[in-house]
Design an enzyme around this catalytic site. Structure first.
Site, PDB file in Angstrom:
ATOM      1  N   HIS A  91      -7.369   1.071   1.685  1.00 30.04           N
ATOM      2  CA  HIS A  91      -7.231   2.515   1.471  1.00 30.04           C
ATOM      3  C   HIS A  91      -8.435   3.270   2.065  1.00 30.04           C
ATOM      4  O   HIS A  91      -9.049   2.795   3.016  1.00 30.04           O
ATOM      5  CB  HIS A  91      -7.012   2.823  -0.007  1.00 30.04           C
ATOM      6  CG  HIS A  91      -5.978   1.927  -0.631  1.00 30.04           C
ATOM      7  ND1 HIS A  91      -4.631   2.053  -0.349  1.00 30.04           N
ATOM      8  CD2 HIS A  91      -6.098   0.861  -1.474  1.00 30.04           C
ATOM      9  CE1 HIS A  91      -3.959   1.112  -1.010  1.00 30.04           C
ATOM     10  NE2 HIS A  91      -4.829   0.368  -1.686  1.00 30.04           N
ATOM     11  N   GLU A 128      -9.990   2.526  -6.390  1.00 26.94           N
ATOM     12  CA  GLU A 128      -9.874   1.266  -5.663  1.00 26.94           C
ATOM     13  C   GLU A 128     -10.513   1.377  -4.286  1.00 26.94           C
ATOM     14  O   GLU A 128     -11.167   0.434  -3.816  1.00 26.94           O
ATOM     15  CB  GLU A 128      -8.401   0.878  -5.526  1.00 26.94           C
ATOM     16  CG  GLU A 128      -8.182  -0.379  -4.705  1.00 26.94           C
ATOM     17  CD  GLU A 128      -6.725  -0.620  -4.345  1.00 26.94           C
ATOM     18  OE1 GLU A 128      -6.447  -1.613  -3.634  1.00 26.94           O
ATOM     19  OE2 GLU A 128      -5.864   0.183  -4.773  1.00 26.94           O
ATOM     20  N   HIS A 183      -9.019  -5.501  -1.801  1.00 24.26           N
ATOM     21  CA  HIS A 183      -8.290  -4.585  -2.675  1.00 24.26           C
ATOM     22  C   HIS A 183      -8.592  -4.891  -4.131  1.00 24.26           C
ATOM     23  O   HIS A 183      -9.232  -5.886  -4.468  1.00 24.26           O
ATOM     24  CB  HIS A 183      -6.775  -4.729  -2.449  1.00 24.26           C
ATOM     25  CG  HIS A 183      -6.286  -4.195  -1.152  1.00 24.26           C
ATOM     26  ND1 HIS A 183      -5.706  -2.953  -1.021  1.00 24.26           N
ATOM     27  CD2 HIS A 183      -6.283  -4.740   0.094  1.00 24.26           C
ATOM     28  CE1 HIS A 183      -5.365  -2.748   0.248  1.00 24.26           C
ATOM     29  NE2 HIS A 183      -5.709  -3.827   0.945  1.00 24.26           N
ATOM     30  N   GLU A 265      -6.743  -9.331  -3.930  1.00 27.43           N
ATOM     31  CA  GLU A 265      -6.734  -8.370  -5.035  1.00 27.43           C
ATOM     32  C   GLU A 265      -7.741  -8.913  -6.048  1.00 27.43           C
ATOM     33  O   GLU A 265      -7.476  -9.886  -6.751  1.00 27.43           O
ATOM     34  CB  GLU A 265      -5.340  -8.260  -5.645  1.00 27.43           C
ATOM     35  CG  GLU A 265      -4.258  -7.779  -4.687  1.00 27.43           C
ATOM     36  CD  GLU A 265      -4.236  -6.263  -4.522  1.00 27.43           C
ATOM     37  OE1 GLU A 265      -5.085  -5.575  -5.148  1.00 27.43           O
ATOM     38  OE2 GLU A 265      -3.370  -5.756  -3.778  1.00 27.43           O
TER      39      GLU A 265
END
Length: 301
Positions: A91, A128, A183, A265
């Protein structure tokens, strides 16, 4: 003068005792070697007789189910000289200011998906995107200390994105030896732990992952093993059936990659216990070290 005894004279007795002692020592050494041999008993490598990692007396994390190699003690300084690593911070901290741009669809080979998303955050508002950028920067410093050339898809220097197809293209253009997208997840409370996402076999449009599926799995397994060792985190209790590994075909950053690539993640931002770790700078340094060591293991295998 004989007194009728059957004992040998003193000189012969000493010789007999020395021969017997030598035999005992030899047999004892042979027995020790057999016990230490593979399958003969415990060894300092922590491998059981079956050849799989033995449970840690301080608590088995369950990562052996991933098939990840045993964690090695370390790699020599400069061991990544001449290697290129792509780090992809998930992101972008300012994506929320550019919702129209990131909402446009891009081709990921087998589908069309949003250019990018804003990502998730903790209940306290820690994004995040901020987490992933911080961990990627920390990992870059560690990888550069090992001699690697490190390329970031973004370093807080773009208004939004890049789009998922461009993230893959940056790694491809750099001819990266390994690529990791960083992430943190946004699942339900009670869902805890990390997982590593591996590319599935995809041959559609511009996507063809056939050449990277195998090496990406190797990278992912090593990354999972090292991440556990560095952070003390357990594999996800809601994705991957306890292996810490998940295979997906719907991520453009994997579908369009031509270099070995995985996503990690690092935890679930929506769970208070995981969030407490993700928001802790010392824990993020551990996460960066786990990622760095996983990449190093892969590139020096």
């Amino acid at each position: 003068m004989s007194n009728g005894s059957t004992f040998p004279p003193p000189r012969r007795l000493r010789r007999t005792l020395l021969i017997a002692l030598a035999a005992v020592v030899a047999l004892g050494a042979a027995g020790w070697l057999v016990w230490r041999a593979p399958g003969g008993g415990p060894s300092r490598t922590g491998t059981s007789a079956a050849g799989s990692p033995a449970p840690d007396p301080k608590g088995d994390t369950g990562v052996p189910s991933t098939g990840a190699p045993s964690v090695r003690p370390g790699n020599p300084h400069g061991s990544l000289k001449g290697r290129t690593v792509l780090l992809d911070p998930g992101h972008n901290p300012t994506n929320h200011d550019h919702t129209r741009q990131i909402a446009r669809l891009v081709d990921i080979g087998n589908d069309r998906k949003e250019c990018d998303t804003t990502g998730t955050s903790t209940d306290d508002g820690y994004a995040e995107a901020s987490f992933s950028l911080d961990v990627a920067r920390r990992a870059r410093t560690l990888l550069q200390a090992e001699g690697a050339k490190v390329v970031l898809t973004q370093d807080g220097d773009r208004p939004y994105g890049p789009c998922v197809d461009e993230r893959a293209a940056i790694g491809n253009s750099a001819h990266a030896d390994a690529a990791v997208s960083v992430h943190a997840d946004g699942s339900d409370v009670g869902h805890r732990g990390f997982h590593v996402i591996l590319p599935d076999r995809v041959r559609a449009g511009a996507a063809d992952t056939s050449a990277i599926v195998g090496p990406s799995r190797d990278l992912g397994e090593r990354l999972a093993g090292r991440f556990v060792a560095a952070t003390g985190s357990a594999p996800s209790n809601y994705v991957g059936h306890g292996t810490g590994l998940d295979v997906r075909s719907d991520l453009g950053g994997l579908n369009l990659s031509t270099v070995p690539k995985v996503f990690i993640e690092c935890g679930n931002m929506r769970d208070p216990k995981d969030a407490a770790e993700l928001t802790d700078a010392q824990w993020r340094q551990k996460a960066a070290r786990g990622i760095t060591e996983g990449i190093t293991d892969f590139l020096t295998r």
